[in-house]
Design an enzyme around this catalytic site. Structure first.
Site, mmCIF file in Angstrom:
data_model
loop_
_atom_site.group_PDB
_atom_site.id
_atom_site.type_symbol
_atom_site.label_atom_id
_atom_site.label_comp_id
_atom_site.label_asym_id
_atom_site.label_seq_id
_atom_site.Cartn_x
_atom_site.Cartn_y
_atom_site.Cartn_z
ATOM 1 N N GLY A 12 0.812 -1.200 0.013
ATOM 2 C CA GLY A 12 -0.084 -0.172 0.069
ATOM 3 C C GLY A 12 1.042 1.100 -0.372
ATOM 4 N N THR A 14 1.745 4.940 -0.473
ATOM 5 C CA THR A 14 1.161 6.505 -1.317
ATOM 6 C C THR A 14 1.272 5.632 -2.881
ATOM 7 O OG1 THR A 14 2.118 7.843 0.165
ATOM 8 C CG2 THR A 14 1.140 8.924 -2.758
ATOM 9 N N ALA A 15 2.620 4.708 -3.010
ATOM 10 C CA ALA A 15 2.558 4.009 -4.320
ATOM 11 C C ALA A 15 1.574 3.293 -5.185
ATOM 12 C CB ALA A 15 4.187 3.767 -4.537
ATOM 13 N N GLU A 49 7.310 14.289 1.709
ATOM 14 C CA GLU A 49 6.140 15.141 1.821
ATOM 15 C C GLU A 49 6.628 15.923 1.186
ATOM 16 O OE1 GLU A 49 6.379 15.445 6.046
ATOM 17 O OE2 GLU A 49 5.508 13.625 6.724
ATOM 18 N N LYS A 78 3.442 24.735 -2.856
ATOM 19 C CA LYS A 78 4.803 24.633 -2.826
ATOM 20 C C LYS A 78 5.076 25.303 -4.382
ATOM 21 C CE LYS A 78 8.822 21.331 -3.304
ATOM 22 N NZ LYS A 78 9.035 19.878 -3.275
ATOM 23 N N VAL A 186 1.664 -10.925 2.786
ATOM 24 C CA VAL A 186 2.015 -12.740 0.971
ATOM 25 C C VAL A 186 3.262 -13.335 1.944
ATOM 26 C CG1 VAL A 186 3.401 -12.812 -0.939
ATOM 27 C CG2 VAL A 186 0.960 -10.620 0.020
ATOM 28 N N THR A 347 11.137 14.173 -6.023
ATOM 29 C CA THR A 347 10.731 13.288 -7.225
ATOM 30 C C THR A 347 10.371 12.187 -6.988
ATOM 31 O OG1 THR A 347 13.533 12.513 -7.502
ATOM 32 C CG2 THR A 347 12.848 15.004 -8.465
#
Length: 504
Positions: A12, A14-15, A49, A78, A186, A347
């Site tokens: 899980g 953010t990505a 962040e 930002k 898993v 990035t």
């Protein structure tokens, strides 16, 4: 009838939830299903962040308004990043790296001309902060959304609580996009006769989740792309020395909310400062070859004035580099499983979005086939290297004292592209043309390269500079100052924008 495809995401954060939401949204007209599996026992790194403007593109595509997600994630706007203390050149002790906007066409050409004039020995103004609106907005703590009477948009990113963004996207993906969430550990992977991944084996060994495509968002462990498929990892440690971080949350700053990330050079790395609506994110990215974890934490506490504060620090190890191929067989690696370049230019989520967008596009172009896999892998590999080179340039061009900083300035593990950029700069060439010739403007535009090199004061020593020739077509700096000041009048206080989001 076309068979339904099942996408299975491991991890899980953010990505992982970005992947779930984007796949479900982009492929909504195709017979697909999406399942995300994550262990409830595994924590989320949550270091990143800050973002580039690419995160706005992501939320806009999903149709999620800022008023929906920003307050829920303690987010602020930002306009760019301030680099403080990376150079000891007089007058260049700090500089601001703005995001690009339509207004740059009015000032960037003058900036490029002035930097070239100073590189070739003329005593002219060449600090980036004088030429760009983003720096003025950050200084005055103005938000990046102008009034309706101002016909130019400004590029901007966000600061946010990464854990809350992941939770927000999880709720959106499961309730509005039909993503299935399986909170299970898993235990292993089952592969088919051809070596591709057939299923994830859940704890206990009796249940499996089969799929057609698997997305590895398992973090630095890289459970699928690395452990199961054995894809080699290419380390960037030879020219990016930092391999650890310590994070230390702080109270919200008093006064108006800042709209810039601040990167401050310390003895063996740099400290980030990220303003959120409820707190301030702080941390220190450093090299364990030059400073211990305990000493780094002490230095960060001293830097923040929290030496005796009862605030728990969080220590993190970083694996800097990338997997050789991001798409192997039927598996795509994203996030930390795919690679990591330290968060100096924020990035991480930019790469996640670029990877997912390119992969989905490649899949759909071939009817969910692998015809474009090699082309995709080459493009992502080149993107990582392009971003790496820009980050390396920050360290290679530093103008500080100390063992760590001298080692960064002296090392010669540089790509041919970065060598070409540096050669062009110091020989007085046209840097914007050189960046375009090298094809690296797709990663960082000439404006970014100019801001970095000029911002560090990488010019001849002041004593060697000569007055410019009377006929040199320099910009009228008073006119540029008035232009930027006038533009800034159209932008509201950052806190007013944030309050409007809360009220919406």
């Amino acid at each position: 009838m076309t068979a339904a495809r099942h996408f299975v995401i491991l991890g899980g954060g953010t990505a992982g939830w970005m992947a779930a939401a984007l796949i479900a949204h982009r492929c909504r007209d195709h017979p697909i299903s999406v399942t995300l599996v994550e262990s409830p026992e595994i924590g989320i790194i949550g270091v990143g962040e800050g973002s580039t403007p690419q995160l706005k593109v992501f939320f806009d595509e999903l149709g999620i308004a800022e008023r929906e997600w920003m307050p829920a994630c303690h987010a602020t706007y930002k306009t760019g990043i301030r680099f403080a203390g990376w150079s000891d050149a007089p007058g260049f002790e700090s500089y601001f790296h703005p995001f690009q906007s339509a207004l740059d066409g009015h000032t960037a050409p003058a900036f490029y001309f002035h930097t070239r004039a100073r590189r070739t020995g003329r005593d002219v103004v060449a600090h980036p902060d004088r030429f760009f609106l983003g720096a003025r907005l950050a200084e005055a703590r103005l938000g990046p959304l102008p009034g309706e009477n101002f016909p130019f948009d400004l590029g901007y990113g966000y600061h946010f609580d990464a854990t809350l963004v992941g939770q927000f996207l999880a709720a959106h993906a499961t309730t509005k996009l039909g993503v299935r969430h399986v909170p299970r550990r898993v235990a292993g992977v089952r592969r088919d006769a051809g070596g591709a991944i057939a299923a994830l084996v859940l704890d206990g060994g009796e249940e499996e989740i089969a799929g057609d495509f698997f997305i590895d968002a398992s973090g630095f462990r890289a459970s699928l792309i690395g452990e199961a498929l054995g894809e080699p990892f290419e380390s960037f440690a030879g020219n990016l020395f930092n391999n650890a971080a310590v994070a230390l949350p702080g109270a919200r700053d008093e006064g108006a909310t800042s709209c810039e990330t601040v990167s401050t050079a310390l003895s063996c790395g740099w400290a980030w400062r990220i303003p959120l609506t409820g707190r301030t994110g702080n941390g220190y990215v450093y090299s364990s070859d030059f400073i211990s974890a305990d000493a780094a934490e002490t230095e960060l506490r001293r830097h923040l004035g929290l030496l005796d504060a009862d605030v728990e620090a969080r220590h993190l190890a970083m694996r800097v580099g990338q997997v050789r191929r991001s798409w192997v067989a039927n598996c795509l690696a994203i996030g930390l499983a795919q690679g990591f370049i330290e968060p100096l230019e924020a990035t991480a989520l930019h790469i996640v979005h670029a990877t997912l967008s390119g992969w989905i596009e490649a899949l759909l172009a071939d009817g969910f086939g692998p015809a474009h896999r090699d082309q995709f892998n080459a493009a992502i590999h080149a993107r990582y290297e392009g971003i790496r080179d820009y980050i390396v340039c920050h360290y290679r061009m530093n103008r500080r004292d100390g063992d760590y900083w001298r080692a960064n300035a002296a090392h010669d593990v540089l790509s041919d592209n970065l060598k070409a950029v540096m050669t062009c700069w110091f020989r007085g060439g046209e840097l914007d043309a050189e960046v375009a010739r090298l094809g690296i403007d797709r990663y960082y535009a000439p404006l970014s390269w100019h801001c970095l090199l000029a911002g560090y004061g990488q010019f001849p020593e002041a004593a060697r500079l000569q007055p410019p020739e009377p006929d040199l077509p320099l910009a009228d700096m008073a006119k540029i100052d008035r232009f930027i000041a006038g533009c800034a009048l159209n932008f509201p206080a950052h806190d007013d924008l944030l309050a409007q989001l809360e009220e919406a």
